[in-house]
Design a protein around this motif. Structure first.
Motif, PDB file in Angstrom:
ATOM      1  N   ALA A 298      -3.491  -5.836  -4.055  1.00 34.97           N
ATOM      2  CA  ALA A 298      -4.588  -6.796  -4.191  1.00 34.97           C
ATOM      3  C   ALA A 298      -4.126  -8.208  -3.864  1.00 34.97           C
ATOM      4  O   ALA A 298      -4.845  -8.969  -3.205  1.00 34.97           O
ATOM      5  CB  ALA A 298      -5.163  -6.742  -5.609  1.00 34.97           C
ATOM      6  N   LEU A 299      -2.927  -8.569  -4.299  1.00 35.24           N
ATOM      7  CA  LEU A 299      -2.400  -9.900  -4.026  1.00 35.24           C
ATOM      8  C   LEU A 299      -2.237 -10.139  -2.524  1.00 35.24           C
ATOM      9  O   LEU A 299      -2.728 -11.124  -1.978  1.00 35.24           O
ATOM     10  CB  LEU A 299      -1.058 -10.083  -4.747  1.00 35.24           C
ATOM     11  CG  LEU A 299      -0.361 -11.430  -4.558  1.00 35.24           C
ATOM     12  CD1 LEU A 299      -1.133 -12.524  -5.256  1.00 35.24           C
ATOM     13  CD2 LEU A 299       1.055 -11.353  -5.089  1.00 35.24           C
TER      14      LEU A 299
ATOM     15  N   GLY B  53      -3.496  -8.323  -0.106  1.00 37.00           N
ATOM     16  CA  GLY B  53      -4.807  -8.185   0.525  1.00 37.00           C
ATOM     17  C   GLY B  53      -5.617  -9.464   0.413  1.00 37.00           C
ATOM     18  O   GLY B  53      -6.333  -9.842   1.342  1.00 37.00           O
ATOM     19  N   GLY B  54      -5.487 -10.148  -0.722  1.00 38.56           N
ATOM     20  CA  GLY B  54      -6.147 -11.446  -0.885  1.00 38.56           C
ATOM     21  C   GLY B  54      -5.596 -12.491   0.063  1.00 38.56           C
ATOM     22  O   GLY B  54      -6.353 -13.273   0.657  1.00 38.56           O
ATOM     23  N   PHE B  55      -4.271 -12.515   0.221  1.00 41.73           N
ATOM     24  CA  PHE B  55      -3.679 -13.428   1.199  1.00 41.73           C
ATOM     25  C   PHE B  55      -4.188 -13.119   2.601  1.00 41.73           C
ATOM     26  O   PHE B  55      -4.476 -14.015   3.387  1.00 41.73           O
ATOM     27  CB  PHE B  55      -2.152 -13.338   1.179  1.00 41.73           C
ATOM     28  CG  PHE B  55      -1.504 -14.031   0.021  1.00 41.73           C
ATOM     29  CD1 PHE B  55      -1.903 -15.283  -0.376  1.00 41.73           C
ATOM     30  CD2 PHE B  55      -0.486 -13.414  -0.677  1.00 41.73           C
ATOM     31  CE1 PHE B  55      -1.312 -15.920  -1.440  1.00 41.73           C
ATOM     32  CE2 PHE B  55       0.122 -14.038  -1.744  1.00 41.73           C
ATOM     33  CZ  PHE B  55      -0.291 -15.302  -2.135  1.00 41.73           C
ATOM     34  N   PHE B  56      -4.303 -11.831   2.920  1.00 40.34           N
ATOM     35  CA  PHE B  56      -4.757 -11.414   4.244  1.00 40.34           C
ATOM     36  C   PHE B  56      -6.212 -11.839   4.477  1.00 40.34           C
ATOM     37  O   PHE B  56      -6.549 -12.380   5.529  1.00 40.34           O
ATOM     38  CB  PHE B  56      -4.600  -9.900   4.383  1.00 40.34           C
ATOM     39  CG  PHE B  56      -4.870  -9.392   5.765  1.00 40.34           C
ATOM     40  CD1 PHE B  56      -3.979  -9.650   6.791  1.00 40.34           C
ATOM     41  CD2 PHE B  56      -5.998  -8.653   6.040  1.00 40.34           C
ATOM     42  CE1 PHE B  56      -4.217  -9.190   8.069  1.00 40.34           C
ATOM     43  CE2 PHE B  56      -6.245  -8.184   7.305  1.00 40.34           C
ATOM     44  CZ  PHE B  56      -5.356  -8.453   8.331  1.00 40.34           C
ATOM     45  N   LEU B  57      -7.085 -11.626   3.488  1.00 39.32           N
ATOM     46  CA  LEU B  57      -8.482 -12.051   3.631  1.00 39.32           C
ATOM     47  C   LEU B  57      -8.603 -13.562   3.739  1.00 39.32           C
ATOM     48  O   LEU B  57      -9.408 -14.080   4.520  1.00 39.32           O
ATOM     49  CB  LEU B  57      -9.310 -11.538   2.452  1.00 39.32           C
ATOM     50  CG  LEU B  57      -9.597 -10.047   2.426  1.00 39.32           C
ATOM     51  CD1 LEU B  57     -10.328  -9.678   1.141  1.00 39.32           C
ATOM     52  CD2 LEU B  57     -10.404  -9.642   3.636  1.00 39.32           C
ATOM     53  N   PHE B  58      -7.803 -14.296   2.961  1.00 39.05           N
ATOM     54  CA  PHE B  58      -7.825 -15.751   3.043  1.00 39.05           C
ATOM     55  C   PHE B  58      -7.380 -16.213   4.429  1.00 39.05           C
ATOM     56  O   PHE B  58      -7.948 -17.147   5.003  1.00 39.05           O
ATOM     57  CB  PHE B  58      -6.926 -16.352   1.960  1.00 39.05           C
ATOM     58  CG  PHE B  58      -6.989 -17.847   1.901  1.00 39.05           C
ATOM     59  CD1 PHE B  58      -8.053 -18.479   1.286  1.00 39.05           C
ATOM     60  CD2 PHE B  58      -5.999 -18.625   2.475  1.00 39.05           C
ATOM     61  CE1 PHE B  58      -8.128 -19.861   1.234  1.00 39.05           C
ATOM     62  CE2 PHE B  58      -6.059 -19.996   2.429  1.00 39.05           C
ATOM     63  CZ  PHE B  58      -7.126 -20.620   1.806  1.00 39.05           C
ATOM     64  N   ALA B  59      -6.361 -15.558   4.986  1.00 37.81           N
ATOM     65  CA  ALA B  59      -5.884 -15.918   6.318  1.00 37.81           C
ATOM     66  C   ALA B  59      -6.923 -15.603   7.392  1.00 37.81           C
ATOM     67  O   ALA B  59      -7.057 -16.348   8.370  1.00 37.81           O
ATOM     68  CB  ALA B  59      -4.578 -15.198   6.623  1.00 37.81           C
TER      69      ALA B  59
ATOM     70  N   LEU C 132     -13.410 -14.233  -1.080  1.00 38.20           N
ATOM     71  CA  LEU C 132     -12.957 -12.906  -1.494  1.00 38.20           C
ATOM     72  C   LEU C 132     -11.433 -12.865  -1.623  1.00 38.20           C
ATOM     73  O   LEU C 132     -10.901 -12.247  -2.552  1.00 38.20           O
ATOM     74  CB  LEU C 132     -13.414 -11.855  -0.489  1.00 38.20           C
ATOM     75  CG  LEU C 132     -14.883 -11.462  -0.539  1.00 38.20           C
ATOM     76  CD1 LEU C 132     -15.235 -10.569   0.637  1.00 38.20           C
ATOM     77  CD2 LEU C 132     -15.195 -10.775  -1.837  1.00 38.20           C
ATOM     78  N   GLY C 133     -10.740 -13.513  -0.703  1.00 35.76           N
ATOM     79  CA  GLY C 133      -9.287 -13.554  -0.777  1.00 35.76           C
ATOM     80  C   GLY C 133      -8.794 -14.264  -2.022  1.00 35.76           C
ATOM     81  O   GLY C 133      -7.891 -13.780  -2.709  1.00 35.76           O
ATOM     82  N   VAL C 134      -9.389 -15.408  -2.327  1.00 39.41           N
ATOM     83  CA  VAL C 134      -8.984 -16.148  -3.531  1.00 39.41           C
ATOM     84  C   VAL C 134      -9.304 -15.333  -4.778  1.00 39.41           C
ATOM     85  O   VAL C 134      -8.507 -15.295  -5.725  1.00 39.41           O
ATOM     86  CB  VAL C 134      -9.662 -17.534  -3.558  1.00 39.41           C
ATOM     87  CG1 VAL C 134      -9.482 -18.216  -4.902  1.00 39.41           C
ATOM     88  CG2 VAL C 134      -9.105 -18.414  -2.452  1.00 39.41           C
ATOM     89  N   GLY C 135     -10.443 -14.656  -4.787  1.00 43.16           N
ATOM     90  CA  GLY C 135     -10.788 -13.808  -5.932  1.00 43.16           C
ATOM     91  C   GLY C 135      -9.788 -12.685  -6.144  1.00 43.16           C
ATOM     92  O   GLY C 135      -9.375 -12.416  -7.275  1.00 43.16           O
ATOM     93  N   LEU C 136      -9.376 -12.028  -5.064  1.00 45.53           N
ATOM     94  CA  LEU C 136      -8.364 -10.972  -5.187  1.00 45.53           C
ATOM     95  C   LEU C 136      -7.027 -11.520  -5.659  1.00 45.53           C
ATOM     96  O   LEU C 136      -6.332 -10.885  -6.464  1.00 45.53           O
ATOM     97  CB  LEU C 136      -8.177 -10.274  -3.838  1.00 45.53           C
ATOM     98  CG  LEU C 136      -9.077  -9.089  -3.554  1.00 45.53           C
ATOM     99  CD1 LEU C 136      -8.835  -8.577  -2.144  1.00 45.53           C
ATOM    100  CD2 LEU C 136      -8.865  -7.982  -4.549  1.00 45.53           C
ATOM    101  N   ILE C 137      -6.650 -12.688  -5.159  1.00 42.97           N
ATOM    102  CA  ILE C 137      -5.383 -13.297  -5.560  1.00 42.97           C
ATOM    103  C   ILE C 137      -5.400 -13.621  -7.055  1.00 42.97           C
ATOM    104  O   ILE C 137      -4.443 -13.327  -7.778  1.00 42.97           O
ATOM    105  CB  ILE C 137      -5.089 -14.560  -4.719  1.00 42.97           C
ATOM    106  CG1 ILE C 137      -4.794 -14.163  -3.266  1.00 42.97           C
ATOM    107  CG2 ILE C 137      -3.928 -15.354  -5.302  1.00 42.97           C
ATOM    108  CD1 ILE C 137      -4.767 -15.335  -2.312  1.00 42.97           C
ATOM    109  N   VAL C 138      -6.495 -14.206  -7.527  1.00 39.09           N
ATOM    110  CA  VAL C 138      -6.602 -14.553  -8.952  1.00 39.09           C
ATOM    111  C   VAL C 138      -6.560 -13.295  -9.810  1.00 39.09           C
ATOM    112  O   VAL C 138      -5.862 -13.249 -10.828  1.00 39.09           O
ATOM    113  CB  VAL C 138      -7.889 -15.376  -9.206  1.00 39.09           C
ATOM    114  CG1 VAL C 138      -8.179 -15.497 -10.688  1.00 39.09           C
ATOM    115  CG2 VAL C 138      -7.762 -16.739  -8.572  1.00 39.09           C
TER     116      VAL C 138
ATOM    117  N   VAL D 198       0.849  -1.201   0.000  1.00 38.78           N
ATOM    118  CA  VAL D 198       0.000   0.000   0.000  1.00 38.78           C
ATOM    119  C   VAL D 198       0.883   1.249   0.000  1.00 38.78           C
ATOM    120  O   VAL D 198       0.563   2.249  -0.654  1.00 38.78           O
ATOM    121  CB  VAL D 198      -0.982  -0.024   1.193  1.00 38.78           C
ATOM    122  CG1 VAL D 198      -1.644   1.326   1.383  1.00 38.78           C
ATOM    123  CG2 VAL D 198      -2.030  -1.094   0.981  1.00 38.78           C
ATOM    124  N   GLY D 199       1.997   1.198   0.705  1.00 45.76           N
ATOM    125  CA  GLY D 199       2.958   2.306   0.650  1.00 45.76           C
ATOM    126  C   GLY D 199       3.491   2.505  -0.757  1.00 45.76           C
ATOM    127  O   GLY D 199       3.635   3.647  -1.220  1.00 45.76           O
TER     128      GLY D 199
END
Length: 104
Positions: free
Chosen positions: A44-45, A47-53, A91-97, A29-30
């Protein structure tokens, strides 16, 4: 003042993924605000890992093994799927993809 971080424990994989992805998310983000061209896909990548976790952390629990004999204190991992946990993971997997598609 009491230390608010004294009860932090890293016991299972969602804890490690949360810690690493949160750090990388802050860094990306920085980079996004600094104007880096890869800032948005990397944000996004991670953030997707973070949502999946977060979904994994919600769904993960430990229970005592019923087949343990005698005085054994055996704890095993279990999963209780819920609507909230599965939504975070989806949502996490969607952001990662999307991020992988945007990076390629």
């Amino acid at each position: 003042m009491e230390n608010p971080l004294k009860n932090i424990e890293f016991k299972v994989w969602p804890d490690y993924l949360l810690a690493v992805s949160a750090l990388l998310l802050v860094i990306s983000v920085g980079a996004l605000f600094a104007g880096a061209p890869l800032g948005l896909p990397l944000s996004a990548l991670f953030g997707g890992f973070f949502l999946f976790a977060i979904g994994g952390k919600i769904a993960h629990y430990k229970f005592r093994a019923p087949e343990a004999k005698g005085n054994a204190n055996v704890w095993v991992s279990g999963w209780r799927h819920s609507f909230v946990a599965d939504c975070f993971a989806l949502l996490g997997v969607g952001l990662i993809v999307w991020a992988i598609w945007a990076l390629s």
